[in-house]
Design a protein around this motif. Structure first.
Motif, short mmCIF file in Angstrom:
data_model
loop_
_atom_site.label_atom_id
_atom_site.label_comp_id
_atom_site.label_asym_id
_atom_site.label_seq_id
_atom_site.Cartn_x
_atom_site.Cartn_y
_atom_site.Cartn_z
N PRO A 231 0.78 -1.26 0.05
CA PRO A 231 -0.06 0.05 -0.17
C PRO A 231 0.96 1.19 0.14
O PRO A 231 0.39 2.33 -0.56
CB PRO A 231 -0.93 -0.15 1.28
N ASP A 232 2.10 1.32 0.49
CA ASP A 232 3.03 2.44 0.54
C ASP A 232 3.06 2.93 -0.98
O ASP A 232 3.31 4.23 -1.03
CB ASP A 232 4.31 1.97 1.27
N LYS A 233 3.28 2.17 -1.93
CA LYS A 233 3.39 2.48 -3.22
C LYS A 233 2.11 3.03 -4.03
O LYS A 233 2.24 3.43 -5.25
CB LYS A 233 3.97 1.43 -4.16
N ALA A 234 0.92 3.07 -3.18
CA ALA A 234 -0.27 3.40 -3.88
C ALA A 234 -0.77 4.51 -2.97
O ALA A 234 -1.84 5.37 -3.30
CB ALA A 234 -1.30 2.33 -4.03
N ALA A 235 0.07 4.83 -1.80
CA ALA A 235 -0.58 5.92 -1.05
C ALA A 235 -0.39 7.31 -1.43
O ALA A 235 0.63 7.54 -2.35
CB ALA A 235 0.16 5.87 0.50
N VAL A 236 -1.36 8.30 -0.88
CA VAL A 236 -0.85 9.68 -1.18
C VAL A 236 -0.07 10.04 -0.52
O VAL A 236 0.46 9.80 0.56
CB VAL A 236 -2.17 10.49 -0.98
N PRO A 237 1.32 10.84 -1.38
CA PRO A 237 2.54 10.90 -0.96
C PRO A 237 2.59 12.16 0.03
O PRO A 237 1.54 13.10 -0.05
CB PRO A 237 3.48 11.52 -2.15
N PRO A 238 3.37 12.22 1.04
CA PRO A 238 3.45 13.44 1.96
C PRO A 238 3.65 14.96 1.24
O PRO A 238 4.05 14.60 0.01
CB PRO A 238 4.66 13.19 2.93
N VAL A 239 3.40 15.91 1.90
CA VAL A 239 3.46 17.24 1.18
C VAL A 239 4.75 17.61 0.60
O VAL A 239 5.15 17.78 -0.42
CB VAL A 239 3.07 18.45 2.25
N ARG A 240 5.89 17.22 1.31
CA ARG A 240 7.47 17.07 0.63
C ARG A 240 7.56 16.61 -0.56
O ARG A 240 8.23 17.06 -1.53
CB ARG A 240 8.19 16.70 1.93
N ASP A 241 7.12 15.11 -0.75
CA ASP A 241 7.12 14.24 -1.89
C ASP A 241 6.45 15.10 -3.13
O ASP A 241 6.85 15.23 -4.20
CB ASP A 241 6.44 13.02 -1.79
N SER A 242 5.22 15.72 -2.68
CA SER A 242 4.62 16.26 -3.72
C SER A 242 5.31 17.72 -4.35
O SER A 242 5.26 17.76 -5.55
CB SER A 242 3.07 16.56 -3.19
N VAL A 243 5.84 18.52 -3.44
CA VAL A 243 6.53 19.70 -3.77
C VAL A 243 7.72 19.08 -4.57
O VAL A 243 8.03 19.67 -5.71
CB VAL A 243 7.16 20.18 -2.53
N ASN A 244 8.58 17.80 -4.19
CA ASN A 244 9.60 17.28 -5.07
C ASN A 244 9.13 16.85 -6.39
O ASN A 244 9.88 17.36 -7.36
CB ASN A 244 10.11 16.37 -4.34
N TRP A 245 7.88 16.43 -6.38
CA TRP A 245 7.47 15.95 -7.62
C TRP A 245 7.27 17.30 -8.57
O TRP A 245 7.75 17.05 -9.91
CB TRP A 245 6.04 15.52 -7.52
N LEU A 246 6.64 18.10 -8.10
CA LEU A 246 6.32 19.41 -8.80
C LEU A 246 7.67 20.07 -9.33
O LEU A 246 7.82 20.73 -10.53
CB LEU A 246 5.40 20.49 -7.95
N SER A 247 8.65 20.10 -8.31
CA SER A 247 9.85 20.73 -8.61
C SER A 247 10.70 20.02 -9.77
O SER A 247 10.96 20.60 -10.67
CB SER A 247 10.92 20.71 -7.41
N LEU A 248 10.61 18.86 -9.89
CA LEU A 248 11.29 17.97 -10.78
C LEU A 248 10.43 18.13 -12.20
O LEU A 248 10.99 18.20 -13.23
CB LEU A 248 11.30 16.44 -10.40
N VAL A 249 8.95 18.33 -12.10
CA VAL A 249 8.35 18.54 -13.40
C VAL A 249 9.02 19.68 -14.24
O VAL A 249 9.16 19.88 -15.30
CB VAL A 249 6.83 18.43 -13.03
N VAL A 250 8.90 20.86 -13.12
CA VAL A 250 9.28 22.21 -13.57
C VAL A 250 10.91 22.13 -14.36
O VAL A 250 11.16 22.63 -15.26
CB VAL A 250 9.22 23.16 -12.45
N MET A 251 11.86 21.57 -13.45
CA MET A 251 13.03 21.40 -13.71
C MET A 251 13.25 20.64 -14.99
O MET A 251 14.02 21.19 -15.93
CB MET A 251 13.77 20.84 -12.58
#
Length: 506
Positions: A231-251
């Motif tokens: 389930p950890d691989k399908a869970a909603v990520p924490p805020v920091r991971d979501s920010v990291n995701w958005l950061s990588l998308v932009v970069m």
């Protein structure tokens, strides 16, 4: 990927066939266009006459490399659904292109640009900002080429069942790559990209179909398994991971669009309409390539649970072995898939090497070392330095320093620092050379310092974006503070004006 039980002799035969075709294309181009190696624009940009189909495939093959198959499926295996970010950042690259590509094309066509830093010299004039941009781009190219060499060795060793060792595999195909690109320049590279792009598209599609067959025929069943067992691989990520995701998308969205070899493909289009048509088709490729590879990684969670990081790097080979055992058709297609993966890796590597060579030829040698040197000699020097650079990178590739995905991320931290010069410079007349130089220098120093200090991100934001924020601040504030009497920046010509010039020339 070095445990393919279906490899061996058939894999060697496929690789030999690919190598012969690539060399044949290089030889054909050199015979058909004997002057292809004599001029910078002819050798590095195919004369600026790539049509829509060839331009599409050369863009595709340059951006979807061996890392997309070899590295992204294991990343999806380790991360689960959060690796859907790979599809979003590959989609963002198209948005990155549209921020500047059509407008840059009109200037490049009119002014006869060859390298990305030709824009810097045209727009800002100063040598220091152009040279710094060239150095940042060379860093990114060397990093990207290293990534492809590592993937190349793993791919060939895997396809041949270990018959051709990793190190010998890298050296052998590097020689092939150097030979055909040396003979035919970008035109040869672009034509091989068509073959390699088709092979990769067909191969990953069959890999997904076979993986679904083994996993019960339903991607929904795979998702249910992940939710129930991991389930950890399908869970909603924490805020920091979501920010990291958005950061990588932009970069990645901005950084990959500014790859030097990608910018040169903008220059190489035969018209603005061709460029826009190719980019519109590229918008679908994240779903049919990266999305498919993401699904393969999820299937691997069900088929091969419990792999550690090192074991997961072999995931594509493990799945391919199982798929090859379904029937003769799948066995043949898996051999062709891995041949296509190797060909796609080579296609990216040759594009990167060609761009690196062009920057050395025009921006370093012809401008700073031997001003006034004829173009034929500049091309020869670029080729020689390119070979030397490959030799150095081969030493590093002999013992790969880290996981493929980590190698992928490193190059963007510095490359993205050229973004204000290209994007702001195309739209804001007041942007000045001094602030651009100091902005790039400050942003690169901050991003590089964070990497050297082992700081992967700042509250989830990648170091490259932190550096870019400082870079942009310096550019904007410095330009606003410049003297009112400073000379105005050149204004890019409207697209219509360039089209009229093309028709007159044509």
């Amino acid at each position: 990927m070095n445990e393919l039980t279906f490899g061996g002799a058939p894999g060697i035969a496929v690789l030999t066939a690919y190598a012969v075709i690539m060399l044949g294309i290089g030889f054909w181009v050199s015979r058909r266009r004997p002057g292809v190696r004599d001029g910078l624009k002819s050798y590095y940009l195919a004369g600026g006459h790539l049509g829509a189909v060839v331009l599409f495939f050369t863009l595709y093959a340059s951006q979807y490399s061996g890392n997309n198959v070899v590295g992204y499926a294991p990343a999806a295996y380790r991360s689960g659904f959060t690796w859907w970010q790979s599809v979003t950042f590959m989609t963002a690259i198209i948005g990155g292109y549209l921020l500047f590509a059509p407008r840059l094309y009109t200037v490049a066509k009119r002014e006869g640009f060859v390298t990305p830093t030709d824009w810097m010299r045209y727009r800002f004039g100063g040598a220091r900002s152009s040279l710094l941009a060239a150095l940042l781009m060379l860093w990114a190219l060397a990093n990207y080429l290293l990534e492809q060499l590592v993937a190349m060795g793993h791919g060939i060793a895997g396809l041949t069942g270990g018959t051709v060792p990793y190190q010998a595999a890298v050296i052998g195909f590097v020689v092939v790559m150097l030979a055909y690109s040396w003979m035919g320049g970008m035109r040869a590279v672009a034509f091989t990209d068509v073959m390699q792009g088709i092979a990769l598209l067909v191969g990953v599609t069959v890999l997904l179909a076979g993986g679904l067959w083994l996993a019960g025929g339903s991607l929904g069943g795979v998702v249910d398994h992940i939710i129930a067992d991991e389930p950890d691989k399908a869970a909603v990520p924490p805020v920091r991971d979501s920010v990291n995701w958005l950061s990588l998308v932009v970069m990645v969205g901005i950084g990959a669009a500014l790859y030097p070899h990608a910018v040169q493909r903008i220059y190489a289009a035969d018209s603005e309409r061709t460029l826009k048509r190719s980019l519109s088709r590229m918008a679908w490729m994240p779903l049919v390539t990266t999305g498919v590879v993401f699904a393969v990684g999820l299937i691997g969670i069900r088929l091969f649970p419990g792999l550690d990081d090192a074991g997961s790097e072999q995931l594509v080979g493990l799945i391919a072995n199982e798929v090859a055992g379904i029937n003769v058709f799948f066995s043949v297609m898996m051999i062709l898939l891995f041949g296509g993966v190797v060909a796609a890796i080579v296609s990216t590597a040759d594009s990167v090497l060609l761009s690196l060579s062009s920057i050395i030829s025009k921006d370093v040698y012809a401008r700073h070392i031997a001003p006034g040197a004829d173009e034929r000699k500049a091309v020869a020097v670029g080729k020689a330095v390119g070979v030397a650079a490959v030799a150095v990178l081969l030493v590093l590739a002999w013992n790969p320093p880290t996981l493929l995905v980590n190698i992928f991320v490193l190059k963007f931290e510095l490359l993205i620092q050229v973004a204000p010069a290209f994007i702001l410079g195309l739209y804001w007349k007041r942007l000045a050379e001094g602030p651009v130089f100091w902005g790039m220098a400050a942003g690169a120093a901050l991003a590089g310092g964070l990497v050297l200090a082992g700081v992967e991100d700042v509250y989830g934001v990648h170091g490259g974006l932190v550096g870019l924020a400082l870079n942009t601040l310096v550019c904007v504030v410095g330009s606003l503070m410049r003297r009112p009497g400073a000379a105005p920046a050149p204004v890019p010509a409207p697209a219509a004006e360039v089209r009229d010039a093309e028709r007159s020339a044509g």
